[in-house]
Enzyme design. Structure first.
Site, PDB file in Angstrom:
ATOM      1  NE  ARG A  22      -9.921   3.768  -3.958  1.00  0.00           N
ATOM      2  CZ  ARG A  22     -10.044   2.474  -3.646  1.00  0.00           C
ATOM      3  NH1 ARG A  22      -9.859   1.130  -2.156  1.00  0.00           N
ATOM      4  NH2 ARG A  22      -9.869   2.173  -4.757  1.00  0.00           N
ATOM      5  CB  THR A  23      -2.548   3.354  -1.204  1.00  0.00           C
ATOM      6  OG1 THR A  23      -2.120   4.905   0.267  1.00  0.00           O
ATOM      7  CG2 THR A  23      -1.764   2.132  -0.723  1.00  0.00           C
ATOM      8  CG  LEU A  24      -5.448   1.859  -6.361  1.00  0.00           C
ATOM      9  CD1 LEU A  24      -5.572   2.195  -7.265  1.00  0.00           C
ATOM     10  CD2 LEU A  24      -6.559   1.449  -5.488  1.00  0.00           C
TER      11      LEU A  24
END
Lengths: 245, 280
Positions: A22-24
């Site tokens: 996921r893009t954090l």
């Protein structure tokens, strides 16, 4: 025996272990995009910087791309997510062309498609970390809209992302009017970009201006803005507060 | 058409290269009550004959609004028609939601045709027994398509399907060259005249027909009975009355579903034995 590292699929329900997909936070980012409607279509400007945190690392990143026959997409935020979006749109336009039936997706349709994508990703807690500007002309109708990473979308006569919201939009509110000529439009955009260059730390002095009209898309060659640093206040910046930071 | 040893399965070819089950499905369309469509550059009108089975019952719905810019008239197994209308509505609304823009008719029609084709190539399915006249407006103008159970689709200036549609087609063939520039009201008048042709002598009144219009600036809608009756009266269509109203053909009552189950054996040979209808 399986020596391959376990790879979670993107939409895994597994929770924390899936985080690596996921893009954090964003890593390589582009800064503002500014765009406005003018007499013949849309003008859009963006610099060519890709920052790596506070480092101005990449200086030839094209942040504006044509989409299909009728649209132009500019993006700020995570560059890799922008590239992912370009892949989505490439597929979308491909399938649209494969119908081969004289119908084509215009800027309004592309904008709404992107809104759906951005909003759905946000709902899955895996956003595409971008603020997008989508402009275009179809059948004489000009269209200019924006979508954020959380799916907020709207249309307007002039839009901006990132720092542009704070520094460029006030200028545009004052000076934009209907039926700007091409030269006036470019002058107005350059004024906005110059302010951003002076005041936004992640701006670089290498920009492109893109134009989209009924005829098609033109993206200029990269060029620099003239700046003036000899204001007397800059000559001795610590004058008023010697010894302080 | 007569029963033969190649007509049991939709997945069996005949030696002449025909799929008899698909042709039988097209027969079901011919047994349904008539539906007609015609278009100009800016409007499309759909009309159909609505005969109730008995005085006690209401008539079946044969014209469906699919979206503001698309409507469909069906002939044949109305149950199949209803299901396909639901599919079409779904496709339109999904497209509208994603793109904030109406689904181009041409694309909907292709999707519908592909869906029908699937049923001609699965051993556990049967073809849809319904013909659809799809009327829609999009960027490229007004369109009228005919989708048939075989999975083929054609675009028309004007067309008629169902029982005694040949009479309507003859009328339309005489007049179609004028349709492109017709006004909306003239188009409705022509539709009513075409419907009257299929009634063969019976009086045309608004209680036995349904008319719907879609056009530039006019979302798809079914005209209400009063308006239709007014138009009939105004255009003086009621015209000839050759004695008692002709007995409705028992075929016209054929919205019944049993066309599929082996009634095929009793069909008159209306199809030319040499040419498969879907090869047109």
């Amino acid at each position: 025996m399986n020596f391959m590292a376990s790879k979670q699929p993107e939409n895994s329900l597994l929770g924390p272990e899936a985080d690596s997909q996921r893009t954090l936070y964003p890593y390589v980012t582009g800064t503002s995009v500014v765009a406005l409607k003018y007499k013949d279509g849309i003008l859009m400007a963006a610099d060519m910087g890709g920052s790596y945190g506070s480092t101005l690392r990449y200086k030839s990143v094209e942040r504006m791309k044509p989409i299909g026959k009728h649209s132009l997409l500019g993006a700020s935020g995570e560059i890799s997510d922008f590239q992912e979006i370009l892949r989505y749109l490439d597929e979308l336009i491909l399938y649209d062309n494969m119908w081969d039936d004289g119908n084509s997706l215009g800027p309004k349709e592309v904008h709404n498609y992107l809104t759906r994508v951005m909003y759905n990703r946000r709902n899955k807690f895996n956003p595409l970390w971008n603020s997008l500007v989508l402009g275009g002309v179809k059948n004489g109708q000009k269209y200019l809209g924006t979508v954020s990473m959380i799916g907020v979308n709207f249309e307007d006569n002039h839009v901006a992302t990132g720092f542009g919201n704070h520094l460029a939009r006030p200028i545009l509110r004052e000076e934009w009017h209907q039926n700007l000529s091409f030269e006036d439009g470019v002058r107005l955009l350059e004024k906005c970009m110059r302010v951003l260059l002076y005041r936004d730390r992640s701006a670089v002095n290498k920009l492109q201006i893109a134009k989209i009209t009924e005829e098609g898309v033109t993206i200029s060659q990269p060029y620099s803005l003239k700046t003036y640093w000899d204001f007397s206040a800059f000559a001795n910046p610590a004058q008023g507060a010697v010894g302080s930071w | 058409m007569f029963r033969n040893q190649y007509d049991t399965d939709v997945t069996t070819w005949s030696p002449a290269g025909r799929l008899f089950q698909v042709e039988y499905a097209m027969e079901a369309v011919k047994q349904g009550s008539a539906a007609i469509g015609l278009r100009s550059k800016t409007h499309i009108v759909l009309g159909c004959v609505n005969k109730a089975n008995s005085e006690l019952s209401s008539h079946q719905k044969k014209i469906f609004k699919v979206d503001d810019h698309i409507g469909v008239a069906i002939a044949g197994l109305t149950a199949d028609g209803r299901v396909l209308s639901r599919y079409m509505r779904n496709e339109c609304i999904n497209y509208s939601f994603t793109y904030e823009s109406p689904l181009p008719v041409g694309r909907l029609v292709v999707q519908l045709a592909d869906k029908a084709q699937v049923c001609t190539q699965r051993s556990w399915k049967r073809p849809y027994g319904v013909g659809l006249l799809v009327a829609g407006l999009d960027e490229s103008g007004a369109h009228l398509y005919y989708n048939c159970p075989s999975g083929n689709y054609f675009e028309y200036q004007a067309f008629a399907i169902g029982s005694r549609s040949q009479a309507a087609k003859t009328y339309l063939e005489r007049r179609f060259e004028n349709f492109a520039d017709s006004s909306r009201d003239d188009l409705v008048k022509d539709a009513l005249m075409a419907i009257r042709e299929t009634l063969q002598g019976e009086t045309l009144k608004s209680s036995i027909c349904t008319v719907a219009v879609v056009g530039v600036g006019e979302p798809f809608h079914i005209l209400d009975q009063e308006t239709v009756q007014q138009m009939i009266d105004a255009f003086d269509i009621v015209g000839e009355k050759e004695g008692p109203a002709a007995e409705p053909d028992d075929a016209a009552a054929g919205q019944e579903v049993e066309a599929e189950q082996g009634a095929a054996a009793d069909q008159g040979g209306s199809t030319d034995e040499g040419v498969a209808p879907m090869d047109i």
